[in-house]
Design an enzyme around this catalytic site. Structure first.
Site, short mmCIF file in Angstrom:
data_model
loop_
_atom_site.label_atom_id
_atom_site.label_comp_id
_atom_site.label_asym_id
_atom_site.label_seq_id
_atom_site.Cartn_x
_atom_site.Cartn_y
_atom_site.Cartn_z
N THR A 25 0.84 -1.22 0.00
CA THR A 25 0.00 0.00 0.00
C THR A 25 0.86 1.26 0.00
O THR A 25 0.50 2.27 -0.60
CB THR A 25 -0.98 0.04 1.20
OG1 THR A 25 -0.24 -0.10 2.41
CG2 THR A 25 -2.01 -1.06 1.10
N GLN A 98 1.07 -13.35 -0.89
CA GLN A 98 -0.29 -13.41 -1.42
C GLN A 98 -0.42 -12.39 -2.55
O GLN A 98 -1.46 -12.32 -3.20
CB GLN A 98 -1.29 -13.06 -0.32
CG GLN A 98 -1.34 -14.09 0.80
CD GLN A 98 -2.19 -13.57 1.95
OE1 GLN A 98 -1.71 -12.90 2.85
NE2 GLN A 98 -3.47 -13.86 1.92
N ILE A 100 0.21 -10.17 -6.03
CA ILE A 100 0.32 -10.50 -7.44
C ILE A 100 1.03 -9.38 -8.19
O ILE A 100 1.05 -9.35 -9.41
CB ILE A 100 -1.09 -10.71 -8.04
CG1 ILE A 100 -1.98 -9.48 -7.76
CG2 ILE A 100 -1.73 -11.97 -7.45
CD1 ILE A 100 -3.33 -9.54 -8.41
N ASP A 101 1.62 -8.44 -7.43
CA ASP A 101 2.13 -7.22 -8.04
C ASP A 101 3.58 -7.27 -8.50
O ASP A 101 4.08 -6.34 -9.13
CB ASP A 101 1.92 -6.02 -7.09
CG ASP A 101 2.55 -6.23 -5.71
OD1 ASP A 101 3.56 -6.96 -5.61
OD2 ASP A 101 2.02 -5.67 -4.73
N HIS A 118 -0.86 -16.65 -4.99
CA HIS A 118 -2.07 -16.29 -5.74
C HIS A 118 -1.77 -15.87 -7.17
O HIS A 118 -2.56 -15.18 -7.80
CB HIS A 118 -2.83 -15.18 -5.00
CG HIS A 118 -3.32 -15.60 -3.65
ND1 HIS A 118 -3.70 -14.73 -2.67
CD2 HIS A 118 -3.48 -16.84 -3.11
CE1 HIS A 118 -4.07 -15.41 -1.58
NE2 HIS A 118 -3.94 -16.69 -1.83
N CYS A 129 -3.82 -24.88 -23.66
CA CYS A 129 -2.48 -25.39 -24.00
C CYS A 129 -1.38 -24.77 -23.14
O CYS A 129 -0.23 -25.19 -23.21
CB CYS A 129 -2.18 -25.19 -25.49
SG CYS A 129 -1.82 -23.48 -25.93
N CYS A 154 -4.57 -22.70 -30.21
CA CYS A 154 -5.62 -23.71 -30.01
C CYS A 154 -7.01 -23.12 -29.79
O CYS A 154 -7.95 -23.86 -29.50
CB CYS A 154 -5.23 -24.62 -28.84
SG CYS A 154 -5.51 -23.86 -27.23
N SER A 193 -4.11 -9.72 6.33
CA SER A 193 -5.18 -9.80 7.32
C SER A 193 -5.31 -11.25 7.82
O SER A 193 -6.03 -11.50 8.78
CB SER A 193 -6.49 -9.30 6.73
OG SER A 193 -6.77 -9.97 5.54
N ILE A 235 4.10 -0.58 8.05
CA ILE A 235 5.13 -1.58 7.74
C ILE A 235 6.47 -0.96 7.36
O ILE A 235 7.52 -1.33 7.89
CB ILE A 235 4.64 -2.49 6.60
CG1 ILE A 235 3.48 -3.34 7.11
CG2 ILE A 235 5.77 -3.37 6.07
CD1 ILE A 235 2.62 -3.92 6.02
P1 NAD Z 1 -5.96 -7.63 2.94
O1 NAD Z 1 -6.38 -6.40 2.22
O2 NAD Z 1 -7.02 -8.54 3.41
O3 NAD Z 1 -5.11 -7.23 4.23
C1 NAD Z 1 -4.09 -6.31 4.18
C2 NAD Z 1 -3.74 -5.96 5.62
O4 NAD Z 1 -2.66 -5.07 5.62
C3 NAD Z 1 -4.90 -5.28 6.36
O5 NAD Z 1 -5.06 -5.89 7.62
C4 NAD Z 1 -4.42 -3.81 6.52
O6 NAD Z 1 -4.83 -3.23 7.72
C5 NAD Z 1 -2.93 -3.98 6.48
N1 NAD Z 1 -2.18 -2.84 5.94
C6 NAD Z 1 -2.42 -2.19 4.78
N2 NAD Z 1 -1.46 -1.26 4.56
C7 NAD Z 1 -0.62 -1.32 5.63
C8 NAD Z 1 0.57 -0.61 5.99
N3 NAD Z 1 1.09 0.33 5.21
N4 NAD Z 1 1.17 -0.93 7.17
C9 NAD Z 1 0.65 -1.90 7.98
N5 NAD Z 1 -0.45 -2.61 7.68
C10 NAD Z 1 -1.08 -2.33 6.51
O7 NAD Z 1 -4.91 -8.36 2.05
P2 NAD Z 1 -4.38 -9.85 2.12
O8 NAD Z 1 -4.42 -10.35 3.52
O9 NAD Z 1 -3.11 -9.86 1.38
O10 NAD Z 1 -5.45 -10.70 1.29
C11 NAD Z 1 -6.08 -10.18 0.16
C12 NAD Z 1 -5.83 -10.88 -1.17
O11 NAD Z 1 -5.89 -9.87 -2.14
C13 NAD Z 1 -4.46 -11.44 -1.37
O12 NAD Z 1 -4.58 -12.79 -1.34
C14 NAD Z 1 -3.99 -10.98 -2.77
O13 NAD Z 1 -4.05 -12.05 -3.68
C15 NAD Z 1 -4.95 -9.97 -3.20
N6 NAD Z 1 -4.40 -8.61 -3.41
C16 NAD Z 1 -3.13 -8.40 -3.82
C17 NAD Z 1 -2.64 -7.11 -3.98
C18 NAD Z 1 -1.22 -6.90 -4.41
O14 NAD Z 1 -0.69 -7.72 -5.14
N7 NAD Z 1 -0.56 -5.82 -3.98
C19 NAD Z 1 -3.46 -6.02 -3.70
C20 NAD Z 1 -4.79 -6.27 -3.29
C21 NAD Z 1 -5.24 -7.58 -3.14
ZN ZN Z 2 -3.82 -22.52 -26.45
#
Ligand code: NAD
Ligand code: ZN
Length: 242
Positions: A25, A98, A100-101, A118, A129, A154, A193, A235
């Site tokens: 974030t 988790q 995907i970025d 993920h 394919c 395909c 989370s 973080i």
């Molecule tokens: P989530 O949104 O459920 O949880 C994120 C957690 O991080 C929350 O509890 C929030 O309070 C905390 N948070 C956010 N910014 C913060 C910061 N700067 N400092 C401290 N804490 C912070 O996300 P999740 O648990 O990863 O699960 C959601 C699913 O969404 C994942 O499995 C993923 O596949 C997908 N996703 C990925 C991205 C990405 O790739 N960046 C973005 C959004 C969703």
């Molecule tokens: Zn194909």
């Protein structure tokens, strides 16, 4: 509390790490559950709907292209940098994410040291394919035909490499992540989370194997009561100061 975390990191010989959307974030990638997060903006498209409906596929692609534009502009932050440094100094062998970025890779973590639970938003594959396509290529296909991209070999449906809701998780990354959790003596869950399984089971696997468990997150998580240390806060600042 950060001092306590610094001490645990210092004492650890093998650190296992799980990251969730919260680590990105600070780079400007919205998470799922925070206010303004992805869930407040978009309806979820499930796997079955993607497979059976052209409209759902077109909507999914619009979101993919939007995300690609967003990701083209974002940079890894202090949190990613701290983690990349732990991989470089050999304390962390595998980062389970988790996300995907692709920001761990951008921060310098080699692909071999990342288990993407993920999937990855930066490319796509034919569902029949397996041929790989870049997202930009899919964009050209959609824009020139007005239809969701189809495999040139395909005619199968092309789908981004992100694991969708309702889709089976790829086994290999989870197996590698579980093994790393079992082999660590310190496990740190960062910015997740911890509600989405099986990713959320990794800290418990580590704990069962006698690792110390630390959770770093802005708000409480489902697993705080199992942790040896919970560090609440932003973080980037927490990790930078270790
Ligand atoms: P989530 O949104 O459920 O949880 C994120 C957690 O991080 C929350 O509890 C929030 O309070 C905390 N948070 C956010 N910014 C913060 C910061 N700067 N400092 C401290 N804490 C912070 O996300 P999740 O648990 O990863 O699960 C959601 C699913 O969404 C994942 O499995 C993923 O596949 C997908 N996703 C990925 C991205 C990405 O790739 N960046 C973005 C959004 C969703
Ligand atoms: Zn194909």
């Amino acid at each position: 509390m950060s001092q306590e975390l610094a001490r645990l990191v210092e004492e650890a010989s093998t650190i296992g790490i799980l990251t969730g959307a919260g680590i990105s974030t600070e780079s400007g990638v919205p998470d799922f559950r925070s206010p303004g997060g992805i869930w407040s903006q978009f309806r979820i498209i499930e796997y079955d709907e993607f497979v059976s409906s052209e409209d759902a596929r077109l909507e999914d692609w619009r979101r993919r292209f939007h995300m690609q534009d967003q990701l083209g502009e974002v940079q890894p932050n202090r949190g990613h940098a701290w983690i990349a440094a732990r991989v470089a100094d050999g304390k962390a062998k595998l980062i389970a994410t988790q996300n995907i970025d692709g920001l761990h890779q951008h921060a310098g973590v080699p692909d071999t040291a990342i288990a993407e639970l993920h999937g990855n938003a930066s490319f796509a594959r034919c569902m029949d394919c397996g041929l790989r396509y870049e997202i930009a290529e899919c964009r050209v296909m959609l824009e020139s035909s007005g239809k969701a991209p189809i495999c040139r070999v395909c005619s199968g449906i092309i789908k981004s490499a992100v694991v969708m809701f309702g889709e089976a998780m790829p086994l290999k990354p989870m197996e590698r992540a579980s093994e790393a959790a079992r082999n660590s003596d310190l496990y740190i869950a960062i910015g997740s989370s911890l509600v989405v399984h099986p990713a959320a089971s990794l800290p418990l696997i580590a704990k069962k194997a006698k690792a110390r468990l630390v959770i770093v997150n802005r708000e409480p998580t489902e697993l705080d009561r199992f942790a040896d240390l919970v560090v609440h806060g932003e973080i980037g600042g927490i990790l930078k100061d270790l």
